[in-house]
Write an enzyme that holds these catalytic residues in place. Structure first.
Site, short mmCIF file in Angstrom:
data_model
loop_
_atom_site.label_atom_id
_atom_site.label_comp_id
_atom_site.label_asym_id
_atom_site.label_seq_id
_atom_site.Cartn_x
_atom_site.Cartn_y
_atom_site.Cartn_z
N ARG A 23 9.62 -19.12 -10.17
CA ARG A 23 10.68 -19.98 -10.71
C ARG A 23 11.96 -19.88 -9.87
O ARG A 23 12.62 -20.88 -9.60
CB ARG A 23 10.98 -19.64 -12.17
CG ARG A 23 9.85 -20.02 -13.11
CD ARG A 23 10.11 -19.53 -14.51
NE ARG A 23 10.25 -18.07 -14.49
CZ ARG A 23 10.89 -17.36 -15.42
NH1 ARG A 23 11.45 -17.95 -16.44
NH2 ARG A 23 10.96 -16.05 -15.33
N ASN A 41 8.09 -21.39 -16.91
CA ASN A 41 6.74 -20.88 -17.10
C ASN A 41 6.12 -21.62 -18.27
O ASN A 41 6.80 -21.92 -19.26
CB ASN A 41 6.75 -19.38 -17.42
CG ASN A 41 7.01 -18.53 -16.21
OD1 ASN A 41 6.81 -18.94 -15.07
ND2 ASN A 41 7.47 -17.31 -16.44
#
Length: 97
Positions: A23, A41
């Site tokens: 990320r 996520n």
């Protein structure tokens, strides 16, 4: 679609992409490219969702980067769809949910 025309890109990235800084990698790359949107996520524990808006040429570069990710990541596959930019995003952020 023209190279600099605004567009959106929505991708699901599958593989070992959680717990490896994926990320943060996506956020850094998107910001470098001047894109807005988000990354998070997914609850399945094995995929990451990305939504970005900006010039199509920059989105293509981000899409390409999603296939490799940061060191430690292993990308099995990337599924993307293109759309029109909404203009609703103001920055590129990491979402927790």
């Amino acid at each position: 679609m023209a190279e600099h025309e605004q567009a959106s890109l929505h991708c699901l990235v599958f593989g070992r992409v959680q717990g490896v800084g994926f990320r943060f990698f996506v956020q850094d790359r998107a910001r470098e490219l001047g894109l807005v949107g988000w990354v998070r996520n997914r609850p399945d524990g094995r995929s990451v969702e990305v939504y970005a808006e900006g010039p199509r040429s920059a989105l293509e570069q981000l899409r390409h980067a999603l296939h490799s990710g940061p060191p430690g990541a292993w990308v099995e596959r990337v599924e993307c769809t293109w759309g029109e930019a909404t203009g609703a995003q103001r920055a590129f952020e990491i979402r927790r949910t």
